[in-house]
Enzyme design. Structure first.
Site, PDB file in Angstrom:
ATOM      1  N   GLU A   1      29.775  49.040  73.497  1.00 30.46           N
ATOM      2  CA  GLU A   1      29.735  49.735  72.206  1.00 30.46           C
ATOM      3  C   GLU A   1      30.295  51.156  72.334  1.00 30.46           C
ATOM      4  O   GLU A   1      30.984  51.647  71.434  1.00 30.46           O
ATOM      5  CB  GLU A   1      28.304  49.782  71.665  1.00 30.46           C
ATOM      6  CG  GLU A   1      27.735  48.407  71.326  1.00 30.46           C
ATOM      7  CD  GLU A   1      28.613  47.632  70.356  1.00 30.46           C
ATOM      8  OE1 GLU A   1      28.983  48.176  69.305  1.00 30.46           O
ATOM      9  OE2 GLU A   1      28.940  46.471  70.647  1.00 30.46           O
TER      10      GLU A   1
ATOM     11  N   TRP B   1      43.261  43.126  45.212  1.00 30.84           N
ATOM     12  CA  TRP B   1      41.813  43.307  45.127  1.00 30.84           C
ATOM     13  C   TRP B   1      41.365  43.115  43.687  1.00 30.84           C
ATOM     14  O   TRP B   1      42.078  43.470  42.751  1.00 30.84           O
ATOM     15  CB  TRP B   1      41.431  44.715  45.602  1.00 30.84           C
ATOM     16  CG  TRP B   1      41.861  45.022  47.007  1.00 30.84           C
ATOM     17  CD1 TRP B   1      42.914  45.799  47.394  1.00 30.84           C
ATOM     18  CD2 TRP B   1      41.265  44.553  48.217  1.00 30.84           C
ATOM     19  NE1 TRP B   1      43.008  45.852  48.766  1.00 30.84           N
ATOM     20  CE2 TRP B   1      42.001  45.087  49.296  1.00 30.84           C
ATOM     21  CE3 TRP B   1      40.176  43.722  48.512  1.00 30.84           C
ATOM     22  CZ2 TRP B   1      41.691  44.833  50.638  1.00 30.84           C
ATOM     23  CZ3 TRP B   1      39.864  43.474  49.839  1.00 30.84           C
ATOM     24  CH2 TRP B   1      40.619  44.023  50.879  1.00 30.84           C
TER      25      TRP B   1
ATOM     26  N   TRP C   1      33.943  50.683  72.368  1.00 29.60           N
ATOM     27  CA  TRP C   1      34.442  50.484  70.994  1.00 29.60           C
ATOM     28  C   TRP C   1      34.691  51.843  70.334  1.00 29.60           C
ATOM     29  O   TRP C   1      35.692  52.055  69.639  1.00 29.60           O
ATOM     30  CB  TRP C   1      33.427  49.707  70.142  1.00 29.60           C
ATOM     31  CG  TRP C   1      33.567  48.213  70.175  1.00 29.60           C
ATOM     32  CD1 TRP C   1      32.755  47.342  70.838  1.00 29.60           C
ATOM     33  CD2 TRP C   1      34.554  47.411  69.500  1.00 29.60           C
ATOM     34  NE1 TRP C   1      33.173  46.044  70.622  1.00 29.60           N
ATOM     35  CE2 TRP C   1      34.269  46.062  69.812  1.00 29.60           C
ATOM     36  CE3 TRP C   1      35.648  47.706  68.683  1.00 29.60           C
ATOM     37  CZ2 TRP C   1      35.046  45.006  69.311  1.00 29.60           C
ATOM     38  CZ3 TRP C   1      36.408  46.660  68.190  1.00 29.60           C
ATOM     39  CH2 TRP C   1      36.116  45.323  68.513  1.00 29.60           C
TER      40      TRP C   1
ATOM     41  N   ASN D   1      23.635  48.237  62.466  1.00 23.16           N
ATOM     42  CA  ASN D   1      25.035  47.860  62.664  1.00 23.16           C
ATOM     43  C   ASN D   1      25.355  46.431  62.236  1.00 23.16           C
ATOM     44  O   ASN D   1      26.396  46.172  61.635  1.00 23.16           O
ATOM     45  CB  ASN D   1      25.429  48.052  64.126  1.00 23.16           C
ATOM     46  CG  ASN D   1      26.915  47.802  64.331  1.00 23.16           C
ATOM     47  OD1 ASN D   1      27.734  48.421  63.660  1.00 23.16           O
ATOM     48  ND2 ASN D   1      27.258  46.880  65.211  1.00 23.16           N
TER      49      ASN D   1
ATOM     50  N   TRP E   1      38.596  47.606  50.673  1.00 19.22           N
ATOM     51  CA  TRP E   1      37.752  48.129  51.757  1.00 19.22           C
ATOM     52  C   TRP E   1      37.630  49.653  51.680  1.00 19.22           C
ATOM     53  O   TRP E   1      36.629  50.224  52.133  1.00 19.22           O
ATOM     54  CB  TRP E   1      38.278  47.707  53.128  1.00 19.22           C
ATOM     55  CG  TRP E   1      39.658  48.179  53.472  1.00 19.22           C
ATOM     56  CD1 TRP E   1      40.830  47.497  53.288  1.00 19.22           C
ATOM     57  CD2 TRP E   1      40.029  49.443  54.051  1.00 19.22           C
ATOM     58  NE1 TRP E   1      41.895  48.253  53.704  1.00 19.22           N
ATOM     59  CE2 TRP E   1      41.438  49.446  54.191  1.00 19.22           C
ATOM     60  CE3 TRP E   1      39.318  50.560  54.475  1.00 19.22           C
ATOM     61  CZ2 TRP E   1      42.146  50.525  54.724  1.00 19.22           C
ATOM     62  CZ3 TRP E   1      40.015  51.634  55.010  1.00 19.22           C
ATOM     63  CH2 TRP E   1      41.417  51.613  55.126  1.00 19.22           C
TER      64      TRP E   1
ATOM     65  N   TRP F   1      35.482  48.960  58.984  1.00 18.26           N
ATOM     66  CA  TRP F   1      35.812  48.424  57.650  1.00 18.26           C
ATOM     67  C   TRP F   1      37.092  47.605  57.673  1.00 18.26           C
ATOM     68  O   TRP F   1      37.175  46.543  57.056  1.00 18.26           O
ATOM     69  CB  TRP F   1      35.901  49.557  56.622  1.00 18.26           C
ATOM     70  CG  TRP F   1      34.563  49.827  56.008  1.00 18.26           C
ATOM     71  CD1 TRP F   1      33.663  50.787  56.392  1.00 18.26           C
ATOM     72  CD2 TRP F   1      33.937  49.095  54.939  1.00 18.26           C
ATOM     73  NE1 TRP F   1      32.524  50.691  55.628  1.00 18.26           N
ATOM     74  CE2 TRP F   1      32.671  49.679  54.724  1.00 18.26           C
ATOM     75  CE3 TRP F   1      34.329  48.023  54.144  1.00 18.26           C
ATOM     76  CZ2 TRP F   1      31.777  49.203  53.743  1.00 18.26           C
ATOM     77  CZ3 TRP F   1      33.448  47.550  53.165  1.00 18.26           C
ATOM     78  CH2 TRP F   1      32.202  48.136  52.982  1.00 18.26           C
TER      79      TRP F   1
END
Length: 477
Positions: free
Chosen positions: A277, A309, A280, A344, A362, A385
């Site tokens: 993590e 969208w 990341w 998360n 998004w 996202w």
DNA sequence: GGGACTTTGCA
DNA sequence: GCAAAGTCC
């Protein structure tokens, strides 16, 4: 004559331990037998434009006050400058430098485009600013594939990251020695910004250090098993501190290595999931630097431009307010709204729901998250996202659409998290909590006060096929 | 409950 | 050829 004083400019590195820019400022002053000062710059208009959450601003304010105390003990005065925009920085810092006979400014680098433009602009205009990489264990650009480019996929990035990191000594810097006699306790500083109480979170480097140590001592080994269950405290809860640099990622990795010396080379290490993590986080920061358009609300993948969208404003509002009729989604959004933080696992679930089930851009969700989150961080928020929307790197197949009912029963099996935030469904059966009925017989439970709960805003099967069709049409061209 | 649904970067 | 935080039947 010049007195060669130095200035430490704090930004997203609100700590005195493991702060290389602060160490550099102190060394400079020592060499020149001069003084060190420190500044923090408040820019309410810029922050509003960046959608910084009021709760995060409050958290920053608390840490700037604590920082002023820590610095006073080191003989370093901290001044808070109140400006409006980044573009006001040059004039203000120039004045400040003249006023205090300062010849060198030190600051930690930041990955976001406006921050980088501000800094390079200051240097071009002749400000004696030295930027020092500090926000990652491995600086942006240091982790490259065989073609010499930034990775676009996490797994090979993380492998390379570990192999480089394992060759390095990862040793946090100590708090600098006092540069002068201790100063009297500084007066309280208040920002002139929208603010929202963040007292639910302990503040300070000491608090962050304790959370880190406690997490590593008792939870990190269970992290892989427990991190996906929002009812548990299975995650580190360090993100608010990492986001504003109260603790550095180097301190986190060093703390892992102190307990698990093999963490970087042994894939079976108990701490590997949490270490990943942290990697990341570095991955997304490196991406932001390598692809500056990510900072400018653009799709990582060009194909994302073609998505039509639906952007239904009422549906977006229902999502924001936790009124979608899917208890797991609504519990998650209410946790965000009420506490400024969201688990998360649920960030992925609600992001998938907004972008796939409701087909809302998004960027709308990304922005809303930043406006609410105490741990708001452009790189990680944007990365997450776009990953969810399918426009990001580390491409997931487009037909991956989270099923909110499966996610609900898998990750909140006894409904205890949901009931905490959605009391309207407390008396429902578990089956109904996880799989809300489109025709809502549970309206029978609504109290006379009218605290009824909405029916699902969209039907899962239809929404899933609709999303897959929109995205597959795009792939077909 | 295991395989199908897919794309793309990477070595 | 392998991998990627999932779902469906």
């Amino acid at each position: 004559m010049t007195s060669m004083n130095s200035l430490m400019w704090f930004r997203q590195d609100l700590r005195v331990a493991d702060n290389p820019a602060l160490v550099a400022a102190c060394q400079f002053a020592k060499q020149h037998q001069s003084k060190v000062r420190a500044v923090y710059i408040v820019t309410p208009s810029q922050w509003a434009q960046h959608d910084v959450a009021p709760i995060q601003i409050n958290f920053i304010q608390r840490h700037v006050n604590l920082l002023a105390q820590s610095l006073a003990a080191l003989g370093i005065p901290l001044d808070v400058l109140h400006l409006e925009w980044f573009s006001d920085t040059h004039a203000a810092l120039n004045d400040y430098l003249q006023q205090h006979n300062i010849d060198a400014v030190f600051a930690g680098s930041e990955p976001e485009i406006n921050e980088r433009r501000r800094d390079s602009g200051l240097i071009e205009q002749g400000l004696p600013l030295t930027l020092i990489d500090q926000d990652c264990v491995l600086a942006s650009g240091q982790v490259q594939n065989l073609s010499g480019d930034m990775y676009k996929v996490f797994t090979p990035f993380s492998k390379k990251w570990k192999s480089i990191a394992s060759q390095k000594a990862i040793v946090p810097l100590a708090v600098p020695a006092p540069v002068a006699a201790a100063l009297p306790s500084p007066a309280a500083i208040e920002f002139t910004c929208p603010s929202r109480n963040s007292e639910q979170w302990a503040a300070g480097e000491g608090a962050a250090k304790r959370i880190l140590e406690q997490f590593l001592a008792s939870q990190v080994a269970d992290y892989q098993a427990e991190r996906d269950f929002p009812a548990l405290e299975g995650t580190s809860r360090l993100s608010p501190f990492l986001a504003i640099g109260v603790v550095s990622s180097r301190q986190c990795v060093a703390a892992i290595l102190a307990r698990y010396p093999e963490a970087l080379v042994d894939d079976t290490c108990a701490a590997k999931t949490w270490l990943n993590e942290l990697i990341w986080r570095e991955f997304y920061r490196h991406l932001l630097v390598a692809f500056p358009h990510l900072s400018m609300a653009q799709n990582f993948n060009e194909l994302g431009k073609g998505i039509v969208w639906r952007n239904n404003a009422q549906e977006f509002t229902a999502w924001c307010d936790g009124q979608t009729g899917y208890p797991i989604i609504d519990a998650a959004m209410r946790q965000l709204n009420q506490t400024g933080w969201m688990h998360n696992r649920l960030r992925m679930v609600v992001a998938s729901f907004l972008t796939k089930h409701l087909l809302v851009d998004w960027r709308w969700g990304e922005r809303y998250f930043r406006q609410q989150l105490i741990d708001g961080d452009l790189a990680a928020n944007n990365g997450g996202w776009q990953w969810s929307a399918g426009t990001g790197c580390d491409a997931q197949p487009y037909f991956r659409v989270f099923n909110p009912m499966t996610q609900s029963s898998k990750f909140d099996p006894d409904g205890s998290f949901i009931k905490r935030y959605v009391p309207e469904v407390a008396r429902w059966s578990l089956k109904d909590i996880h799989e809300p009925k489109t025709v809502n017989v549970n309206d029978l439970f609504a109290s006379p006060q009218g605290d009824s709960y909405p029916k699902p805003i969209v039907e899962h099967k239809m929404a899933r096929l609709r999303a897959i069709e929109v995205l597959s049409a795009l792939k077909r061209g």
